[in-house]
Design an enzyme around this catalytic site. Structure first.
Site, PDB file in Angstrom:
ATOM      1  NE  ARG A 141      -0.376  -5.261   9.973  1.00 44.95           N
ATOM      2  CZ  ARG A 141       0.281  -5.362   8.824  1.00 44.95           C
ATOM      3  NH1 ARG A 141       1.463  -4.822   8.689  1.00 44.95           N
ATOM      4  NH2 ARG A 141      -0.240  -5.997   7.823  1.00 44.95           N
ATOM      5  CE  LYS A 148       0.063  -2.038   4.553  1.00 48.13           C
ATOM      6  NZ  LYS A 148      -1.081  -2.896   4.233  1.00 48.13           N
ATOM      7  NE  ARG A 183      -2.876 -10.780   5.547  1.00 49.04           N
ATOM      8  CZ  ARG A 183      -2.645 -10.977   4.243  1.00 49.04           C
ATOM      9  NH1 ARG A 183      -2.912 -12.141   3.691  1.00 49.04           N
ATOM     10  NH2 ARG A 183      -2.140 -10.031   3.516  1.00 49.04           N
ATOM     11  NE  ARG A 196      -0.601  -9.516  -1.457  1.00 42.47           N
ATOM     12  CZ  ARG A 196      -0.744  -8.774  -0.361  1.00 42.47           C
ATOM     13  NH1 ARG A 196      -0.525  -7.480  -0.389  1.00 42.47           N
ATOM     14  NH2 ARG A 196      -1.102  -9.334   0.774  1.00 42.47           N
TER      15      ARG A 196
HETATM   16  N1  LIG Z   1       3.531  -4.020  12.603  1.00 37.91           N
HETATM   17  C1  LIG Z   1       3.183  -5.311  12.696  1.00 37.91           C
HETATM   18  N2  LIG Z   1       2.696  -5.813  13.864  1.00 37.91           N
HETATM   19  C2  LIG Z   1       2.348  -7.095  13.986  1.00 37.91           C
HETATM   20  N3  LIG Z   1       2.442  -8.009  13.004  1.00 37.91           N
HETATM   21  C3  LIG Z   1       2.923  -7.577  11.803  1.00 37.91           C
HETATM   22  C4  LIG Z   1       3.315  -6.215  11.604  1.00 37.91           C
HETATM   23  N4  LIG Z   1       3.769  -6.081  10.331  1.00 37.91           N
HETATM   24  C5  LIG Z   1       3.656  -7.293   9.769  1.00 37.91           C
HETATM   25  N5  LIG Z   1       3.140  -8.202  10.647  1.00 37.91           N
HETATM   26  C6  LIG Z   1       2.877  -9.628  10.397  1.00 37.91           C
HETATM   27  O1  LIG Z   1       3.283  -9.960   9.078  1.00 37.91           O
HETATM   28  C7  LIG Z   1       2.159 -10.341   8.273  1.00 37.91           C
HETATM   29  C8  LIG Z   1       2.364  -9.832   6.857  1.00 37.91           C
HETATM   30  O2  LIG Z   1       2.445  -8.419   6.881  1.00 37.91           O
HETATM   31  P1  LIG Z   1       2.229  -7.542   5.568  1.00 37.91           P
HETATM   32  O3  LIG Z   1       3.100  -8.058   4.493  1.00 37.91           O
HETATM   33  O4  LIG Z   1       2.377  -6.120   5.963  1.00 37.91           O
HETATM   34  O5  LIG Z   1       0.746  -7.924   5.182  1.00 37.91           O
HETATM   35  P2  LIG Z   1      -0.534  -7.191   4.660  1.00 37.91           P
HETATM   36  O6  LIG Z   1      -0.620  -7.588   3.230  1.00 37.91           O
HETATM   37  O7  LIG Z   1      -1.585  -7.858   5.518  1.00 37.91           O
HETATM   38  O8  LIG Z   1      -0.487  -5.703   4.866  1.00 37.91           O
HETATM   39  C9  LIG Z   1       0.951  -9.762   9.009  1.00 37.91           C
HETATM   40  O9  LIG Z   1      -0.257 -10.467   8.722  1.00 37.91           O
HETATM   41  C10 LIG Z   1       1.373  -9.945  10.458  1.00 37.91           C
HETATM   42  O10 LIG Z   1       1.238 -11.284  10.877  1.00 37.91           O
END
Ligand SMILES: Nc1ncnc2c1ncn2[C@@H]1O[C@H](COP(=O)(O)OP(=O)(O)O)[C@@H](O)[C@H]1O
Length: 288
Positions: A145, A68, A234, A179
């Site tokens: 999310r 993403k 996750r 990563r």
């Molecule tokens: N919209 C959201 N709602 C709730 N928690 C979030 C949200 N965006 C990010 N997080 C938190 O930040 C962490 C890292 O997010 P992100 O970098 O988007 O990870 P991923 O690689 O899982 O897509 C998530 O595992 C969650 O704990």
């Protein structure tokens, strides 16, 4: 679904102040909404202001590790809109000495979602800061999310398009484990060399690593939540809480499904085609 690529879209609201307004109007802690209720809450109306031209307002959905951030940030450069990743906002808060930091570290390192209240507060602040700098439009990455986040977003602004990136789950895990981030410039890389064989009807897939330039190579760090156990959690949380968000947008005719055919060199031109976009500069540098 092919997107119409006019740079100017429908009138918009002043979304950041509306986020704040909405939080005040409907305290999040008491507004527990289930997904079935969520589709029937449109009777309450919220103000929509300023009928003036604006830039794209897109959302990128997809499992952890799908890419993403990579594709959203490339599109943002192309379209001249900010790339707003809630994961980055969470990590910025984690890196600070603010009161939320310890609480967030525990949640993130267990692979759980941060509460809707906290994430909306971080996003509102980011949108407000952008608005005061004259930003117009956005690509949201990692938000919404949960159904509740999607509902709130739907109430405060018009989302034009939701791109749902898809990749087989075994490849997602490998990608997350490969990563790396340069702790100086913040750029993301991937050291995994993926060669997944055809399995259970899933097509074979290869992805070359995305290696750092020499000046970043000695500064690579791994996210603390990119361990096998946490990535698996996750992915589980995504299937439980975030997959319903795909249906939320599908039922509104806003979802564009995109199966990634491979790494950036194969996927980027195809994504541009699917979006009816043209990008000479990136086409030439896609393989770089
Ligand atoms: N919209 C959201 N709602 C709730 N928690 C979030 C949200 N965006 C990010 N997080 C938190 O930040 C962490 C890292 O997010 P992100 O970098 O988007 O990870 P991923 O690689 O899982 O897509 C998530 O595992 C969650 O704990």
């Amino acid at each position: 679904m092919a997107a119409t690529m006019n740079r100017v879209f429908r009138p918009t609201s002043s979304y950041s102040s509306l986020f704040n307004q909405l939080i005040k109007i409907r305290p999040l802690s008491t507004a527990a909404v289930t997904s079935s209720e969520s589709l029937n809450t449109s009777s309450q109306s919220y103000p929509r202001a300023d009928p003036k031209p604006r830039n794209v307002q897109w959302v990128f959905l997809g499992c952890p590790g799908v890419g993403k951030g990579t594709y959203a940030s490339r599109l943002c450069s192309l379209l001249g809109v900010p790339h707003i990743a809630t994961g980055d906002l969470v990590r910025e808060e984690l890196a600070s000495t603010g009161p939320l930091s310890t609480q967030l570290a525990e949640i993130v390192n267990q692979g759980k979602l941060v509460s809707d209240e906290i994430i909306i507060s971080l996003l509102s602040k980011r949108l407000e800061a952008g608005e005061s700098k004259g930003e117009s439009g956005f690509i949201l990455d990692g938000f919404p999310r949960t159904i509740r986040q999607a509902e709130i977003l739907e109430e405060v602004t018009d989302i034009d398009l939701v791109v749902n990136l898809k990749l087989r789950e075994d490849v997602l895990l490998e990608k997350c484990l490969g990563r790396r981030i340069c702790n100086q410039c913040g750029k993301g890389f991937n050291v995994a060399s993926i060669n997944a064989e055809e399995k259970n009807g899933l097509p074979a897939m290869s992805m070359a690593p995305l290696l750092p330039p020499p000046h970043c190579a000695s500064k690579l760090i791994t996210r603390s939540d990119d361990t096998e156990l946490v990535v698996k959690e996750r992915l589980r949380v995504y299937n439980e809480k975030s997959q319903p968000v795909e249906d939320f947008y599908r039922s509104r005719g806003k979802l564009m499904e995109f199966d990634l055919p491979g790494g950036i060199p194969e996927s980027w031109p195809k994504l541009l085609d699917a979006l009816n976009l043209d990008d000479q500069e990136h086409k030439q540098s896609a393989a770089a």
